[in-house]
Motif scaffolding. Structure first.
Motif, PDB file in Angstrom:
ATOM      1  N   PHE A 260      40.455  56.375  66.748  1.00  0.00           N
ATOM      2  CA  PHE A 260      39.206  56.464  65.988  1.00  0.00           C
ATOM      3  C   PHE A 260      38.701  57.893  66.076  1.00  0.00           C
ATOM      4  O   PHE A 260      38.496  58.418  67.178  1.00  0.00           O
ATOM      5  CB  PHE A 260      38.173  55.485  66.545  1.00  0.00           C
ATOM      6  N   LEU A 261      38.500  58.519  64.925  1.00  0.00           N
ATOM      7  CA  LEU A 261      38.076  59.923  64.860  1.00  0.00           C
ATOM      8  C   LEU A 261      36.683  60.001  64.248  1.00  0.00           C
ATOM      9  O   LEU A 261      36.391  59.343  63.251  1.00  0.00           O
ATOM     10  CB  LEU A 261      39.075  60.718  64.018  1.00  0.00           C
TER      11      LEU A 261
ATOM     12  N   ALA B  62      19.805  78.103  59.447  1.00  0.00           N
ATOM     13  CA  ALA B  62      19.777  77.009  60.419  1.00  0.00           C
ATOM     14  C   ALA B  62      20.769  77.303  61.518  1.00  0.00           C
ATOM     15  O   ALA B  62      21.861  77.829  61.265  1.00  0.00           O
ATOM     16  CB  ALA B  62      20.105  75.678  59.749  1.00  0.00           C
ATOM     17  N   LEU B  63      20.373  76.997  62.748  1.00  0.00           N
ATOM     18  CA  LEU B  63      21.276  77.063  63.890  1.00  0.00           C
ATOM     19  C   LEU B  63      21.624  75.642  64.280  1.00  0.00           C
ATOM     20  O   LEU B  63      20.740  74.784  64.428  1.00  0.00           O
ATOM     21  CB  LEU B  63      20.633  77.779  65.070  1.00  0.00           C
ATOM     22  N   GLY B  64      22.891  75.393  64.439  1.00  0.00           N
ATOM     23  CA  GLY B  64      23.309  74.031  64.787  1.00  0.00           C
ATOM     24  C   GLY B  64      24.738  73.994  65.247  1.00  0.00           C
ATOM     25  O   GLY B  64      25.418  75.036  65.342  1.00  0.00           O
ATOM     26  N   GLY B  65      25.192  72.816  65.570  1.00  0.00           N
ATOM     27  CA  GLY B  65      26.552  72.682  66.065  1.00  0.00           C
ATOM     28  C   GLY B  65      27.145  71.344  65.664  1.00  0.00           C
ATOM     29  O   GLY B  65      26.465  70.450  65.152  1.00  0.00           O
ATOM     30  N   CYS B  66      28.434  71.235  65.885  1.00  0.00           N
ATOM     31  CA  CYS B  66      29.121  69.968  65.646  1.00  0.00           C
ATOM     32  C   CYS B  66      30.111  69.723  66.780  1.00  0.00           C
ATOM     33  O   CYS B  66      30.590  70.662  67.426  1.00  0.00           O
ATOM     34  CB  CYS B  66      29.832  69.954  64.290  1.00  0.00           C
ATOM     35  N   ALA B  67      30.358  68.464  67.028  1.00  0.00           N
ATOM     36  CA  ALA B  67      31.358  68.047  68.013  1.00  0.00           C
ATOM     37  C   ALA B  67      32.238  66.996  67.343  1.00  0.00           C
ATOM     38  O   ALA B  67      31.731  66.055  66.729  1.00  0.00           O
ATOM     39  CB  ALA B  67      30.697  67.484  69.258  1.00  0.00           C
ATOM     40  N   VAL B  68      33.539  67.165  67.453  1.00  0.00           N
ATOM     41  CA  VAL B  68      34.505  66.279  66.793  1.00  0.00           C
ATOM     42  C   VAL B  68      35.539  65.839  67.823  1.00  0.00           C
ATOM     43  O   VAL B  68      36.037  66.663  68.598  1.00  0.00           O
ATOM     44  CB  VAL B  68      35.201  67.006  65.624  1.00  0.00           C
ATOM     45  N   GLY B  69      35.835  64.559  67.838  1.00  0.00           N
ATOM     46  CA  GLY B  69      36.815  64.064  68.797  1.00  0.00           C
ATOM     47  C   GLY B  69      37.433  62.760  68.336  1.00  0.00           C
ATOM     48  O   GLY B  69      37.126  62.236  67.254  1.00  0.00           O
ATOM     49  N   ALA B  70      38.306  62.241  69.157  1.00  0.00           N
ATOM     50  CA  ALA B  70      38.979  60.975  68.838  1.00  0.00           C
ATOM     51  C   ALA B  70      39.234  60.208  70.128  1.00  0.00           C
ATOM     52  O   ALA B  70      39.437  60.802  71.196  1.00  0.00           O
ATOM     53  CB  ALA B  70      40.303  61.229  68.104  1.00  0.00           C
ATOM     54  N   VAL B  71      39.201  58.887  70.019  1.00  0.00           N
ATOM     55  CA  VAL B  71      39.534  58.024  71.148  1.00  0.00           C
ATOM     56  C   VAL B  71      40.687  57.112  70.730  1.00  0.00           C
ATOM     57  O   VAL B  71      40.828  56.763  69.554  1.00  0.00           O
ATOM     58  CB  VAL B  71      38.338  57.167  71.604  1.00  0.00           C
ATOM     59  N   GLU B  72      41.470  56.735  71.720  1.00  0.00           N
ATOM     60  CA  GLU B  72      42.616  55.859  71.479  1.00  0.00           C
ATOM     61  C   GLU B  72      42.371  54.516  72.137  1.00  0.00           C
ATOM     62  O   GLU B  72      41.944  54.454  73.288  1.00  0.00           O
ATOM     63  CB  GLU B  72      43.884  56.493  72.054  1.00  0.00           C
ATOM     64  N   CYS B  73      42.626  53.446  71.391  1.00  0.00           N
ATOM     65  CA  CYS B  73      42.500  52.091  71.921  1.00  0.00           C
ATOM     66  C   CYS B  73      43.856  51.397  71.822  1.00  0.00           C
ATOM     67  O   CYS B  73      44.449  51.363  70.736  1.00  0.00           O
ATOM     68  CB  CYS B  73      41.466  51.290  71.134  1.00  0.00           C
TER      69      CYS B  73
END
Length: 364
Positions: free
Chosen positions: A77-78, A99-110
């Motif tokens: 799941f991403l 604008a100042l901002g950020g992003c975080a992107v990841g994935a989990v495995e089941c």
């Protein structure tokens, strides 16, 4: 006699509620006439009878129970989260929005057999941006001290198209989608290494929260959309979608054309309570169709059957997430972790304020 919320004359009308919490825009955002095809600009074409009948003729549309689901051993799941930490104005000869901002992107495995707990797949991507609504970007990156001897946080300066106050925020959203696309491409390569390079199937599936990224032909990469922003189906097909029961899916239909054409289908994750609107608990999924969809239809059917059989088990409950059941449990946990990785929003805001007050160090 009419019940609560029912009209007293004319066509039968009933008030039905949105199950999502009021802090979210709602799972159904298109209140238009379902009898009119939606010529969404992202698709470049309206849905024709041929597009709707790619799996079943429109006259035979009905809810489908999984018949031959693809065998999947692990689901990835991403997702990504995006946060605006400060809005601003770049002032000079003229004022432009920033604008100042950020992003975080990841994935989990089941592991679907439950032989191992869910786990991160690699390290999440963390990016921070200073987005300025200008076509003449000359500003350097900003470095904000982190404190406690940690490395400063660098906000990369980038230009956003447009001039209105939302332009920087919309560009932040695009940057997050680009990061999701990069991660999806990397995960697709890893899946191919593990499962074999056959794009028609395998033992892994990558479920991308949001529109399916353009990562090439691979039935194992699907988009997962929790909201209906544009209703594209003709009325008869849409009525079938509204009557789907838990664990059923709609027939597959075709959206777009050429290399970016995609298959779509609806899945009912949970039967709606009687006071909720008729699409409550439904999601829409996307798979690659490309220029020769007939060659990829069988693989998409296997994935669609798998999604109808297995995704309901991942749906959240109302006490777990205000977007239940569309917000899946692995994605819910992933989003919480990614937000923590972005750091404390009030603390970052304070550090940004202090840095700007003191004259922030800039790096080209």
């Amino acid at each position: 006699m009419t019940g609560p919320g029912e009209a007293t004359s004319g066509p039968r009308r009933r008030l039905r509620l949105e199950p999502w919490g009021v802090g979210h825009a709602g799972s159904l955002q298109d209140g238009g006439d379902p009898g009119v095809d939606d010529p969404g600009p992202d698709d470049g074409a309206t849905l024709t009878d041929a597009a709707v009948s790619v799996e079943l003729p429109l006259g035979d549309w009905r809810g489908l129970r999984p018949a031959a689901p693809t065998r999947i051993g692990r689901a990835l799941f991403l997702d990504g989260v995006r946060r605006v930490e400060a809005r601003g104005m770049l002032e000079g000869d003229r004022q432009v929005f920033a604008a100042l901002g950020g992003c975080a992107v990841g994935a989990v495995e089941c592991r679907l057999a439950g032989e191992a707990p869910a786990r991160f797949v690699g390290e999440p991507i963390i990016e921070r941006w200073c987005v300025i609504a200008t076509d003449e970007l000359v500003e350097p990156d900003l470095e904000i001290p982190s404190g406690a001897g940690a490395a400063p946080l660098r906000y990369r300066a980038v230009a956003a198209a447009g001039t209105d106050y939302q332009a920087p925020v919309e560009h932040l959203q695009r940057l997050m989608r680009e990061a999701e696309g990069r991660l999806a491409s990397n995960l697709r390569i890893r899946m191919a290494e593990v499962d074999g390079a056959d794009p028609r199937g395998g033992t892994s599936i990558l479920i991308c929260d949001g529109p399916r990224p353009f990562v090439g032909a691979d039935a194992r990469v699907v988009g997962y959309l929790k909201t209906v922003q544009r209703q594209r189906l003709p009325g008869a097909a849409f009525e079938v979608v509204k009557r789907l029961e838990e664990g059923e899916r709609s027939p597959i239909y075709l959206v777009g054309q050429g290399g970016n054409a995609r298959f779509e289908w609806y899945v009912r994750l949970r039967d709606p309570r009687p006071w909720l609107h008729s699409l409550a608990g439904s999601v829409r999924l996307q798979a690659h169709a490309g220029e020769r969809p007939a060659e990829l239809l069988a693989a998409a059917q296997g994935v669609a059957d798998w999604s109808a059989e297995h995704l309901p088990r991942f749906g959240t409950r109302a006490h777990q997430d205000p977007r239940a059941p569309q917000q899946l449990l692995p994605v819910h946990a992933l989003e919480e972790t990614l937000r923590r990785r972005l750091g404390s929003a009030p603390l970052l805001r304070r550090r940004i304020e202090v840095a700007l007050a003191e004259g922030v160090a800039a790096h080209a």
